[in-house]
Design a protein around this motif. Structure first.
Motif: not given
Length: 522
Positions: A55-57, A346-347, A393-395, A401-402
């Protein structure tokens, strides 16, 4: 900004970020790493495709480039053979079906991030809730939608939601098919009628006041156009999981006209779609690529005034659906729009510019910064508020999985049209879709309103027949009445005889004879 990306092996930000975005498997290319507002490096910022089901945002203020970021991701997912679903709020995403328009600006941007830009179209299918719009109609029966989600749309409190759940339970046990809102109204009215009250005696019954509230909310809901949304045939969510003959993932866009007039209908429908996918799809663990990626735009609408039970449903669905191979990306203006229990799952994060104009904005910025892993940028909050359009800004979650290091990123340009496709081409695509033949016409079924109407008619006829039978039985038991004229004549004759002289003489003689007989016996 530099004219071309540069390598800066001695820069501390470059040193910290570059190793974090080296992946073995396939990945979505987002853009190039920036160490400051004017220096773009040769580091490619990416998201591993195999981790998209974590998942994400995508967040940011209006006009900062969120839609283009989504478009960029959807293009690459389709190219990788991953089906995609998204709500097309403004209609811009329909441009995915049309090759982009070359320009000097696009070429220059592509060159700075090492992108070989080529105008490309992608396979797109168009849908519309209840046929309100130009897409293939999506409908769902009331019973499939369920009591919990419907309670959320109607704004019911816990007591009213519990009562509605009881109605659904009764309808299921009584084999009453709830297809549309008219069926639900019919069941509610039946269960509060003299005939229907006894049916719920073992289940606790329904308060007339509660039923009155639910009925009023249903009427208001129907006035918003919900009657067009509920019906048959119910949409099969597995129809979203298709690929084309050449292996591209199908992009499914849901048209959302008049969103501001009925926001909860749309947000709650999208949640139903997710829960339906969760129920139907088998467990797949962590596949090499997702079976579907679901983009949930205007996600704040999902959480506004949500009940505790509804929040629990959202949280559990998001947590568990990743094992079904489905990735969910929430899109909203601020990360604080997303409930913290969901946000924690949210990864991947793509954060566009946030604007700070009020104390609440400043608080939201601080909360946003606190959700990121340690940053190599001296003041991440300042970076977020000064991001340019098309920067973020991205991560993301790496293949172990880190979380990856925070990366100030200049995003690539979409290769499809960054505007709406021509309406005529959309209409032609809808007409040619096999799903139009499947869902285009409303199905007529024998539903609860019909069943209860027939039951009430049969009950009324049975009651009339029983009443008629009682009347007939009563008549049969009563002695036969003499004709009215004959009885009157008989009475007249008797009175005439009794009052005649002859009758009196005969009566006196009979009396003497009787008295004489008595004395003789003595």
């Amino acid at each position: 900004m530099t004219d071309a990306p540069v390598s800066l092996p001695d820069n501390p930000i470059y040193q910290a970020v570059q190793p974090g975005y080296v992946f073995e498997g396939a990945a979505l290319e987002l853009g190039g790493l920036m160490v400051d507002a004017s220096t773009l490096t040769d580091v490619h910022v990416k998201i591993p495709i195999g981790m998209l089901n974590r998942h994400g945002l995508v967040a940011g203020a209006t006009g900062t480039g969120k839609t283009k970021t989504i478009q960029l991701m959807m293009e690459q997912l389709s190219e990788a053979g991953v089906p995609v679903f998204a709500a097309d709020i403004k209609g811009d995403l329909s441009g995915l079906a049309t090759p982009g328009a070359p320009s000097d600006k696009v070429s220059a941007r592509a060159a700075t991030v090492g992108q070989t830009w080529e105008a490309t179209s992608f396979p797109v299918g168009y849908f519309a809730l209840g046929g309100v719009g130009s897409g293939v109609p999506i409908r769902v029966s009331v019973e499939t939608f369920g009591a919990t989600l419907l309670s959320r749309v109607l704004g019911l409190n816990d007591t009213q939601e519990s009562s509605l759940g009881l109605v659904f339970h009764y309808a299921k046990n009584a084999s009453l098919k709830l297809v549309d809102l008219a069926d639900l109204r019919a069941v509610l009215q039946y269960l509060t009628s003299d005939e229907g009250k006894s049916d719920l005696s073992g289940l606790g019954g329904l308060s007339s006041a509660t039923v009155g509230v639910i009925l009023r909310e249903l009427i208001a809901f129907a006035d918003q156009g919900a009657d067009q949304f509920f019906g048959e045939p119910t949409f099969d969510s597995s129809d979203l999981l298709s690929t084309t003959a050449d292996g591209k993932g199908q992009i499914s866009l849901l048209e959302l006209p008049n969103l501001t007039d009925r926001p909860q209908i749309f947000s709650t429908f999208l949640m139903w779609l997710l829960t339906d996918l969760f129920r139907k799809l088998p467990e797949v663990g962590d596949p090499d690529k997702p079976k579907l990626v679901f983009f949930f735009d205007e996600a704040h609408l999902l959480f506004n005034e949500a009940s505790k039970d509804f929040l629990t449903t959202i949280t559990q669905t998001v947590r568990l659906i990743r094992s079904k191979g489905v990735g969910v990306f929430f899109i909203s203006q601020s990360p604080t729009d997303i409930h913290e229990d969901v946000l924690a799952q949210l990864g991947s994060r793509v954060q566009h510019q946030l604007r700070v104009n009020t104390p609440n904005d400043a608080k939201a910025l601080k909360s946003t910064v606190n959700t990121y892993p340690t940053s190599s940028y001296a003041d991440l909050g300042s970076v977020i508020t000064t991001l340019g359009i098309g920067e973020a800004i991205v991560t993301v979650m790496n293949e172990r999985g880190a979380p990856t290091p925070v990366a100030w990123t200049r995003l690539r340009a979409p290769e499809s049209l960054m505007a709406a496709s021509d309406p005529a081409s959309i209409a032609a695509a809808v007409a040619a879709s096999p799903l139009q033949a499947k869902y285009g016409t409303v199905a007529t079924v024998d539903s609860a309103a019909d069943q209860l109407g027939a039951k009430m008619t049969a009950s009324a006829e049975a009651a009339k027949a029983e009443a008629d039978a009682k009347v007939a039985a009563k008549k049969a038991k009563a002695p036969a009445a003499k004709p009215k004229g004959r009885a009157k004549k008989e009475k007249s004759i008797v009175e005439e005889i009794v009052t005649s002289t002859t009758f009196r003489q005969v009566a006196r003689q009979a009396a003497r004879t009787a008295v004489q007989q008595i004395f003789k016996k003595r």
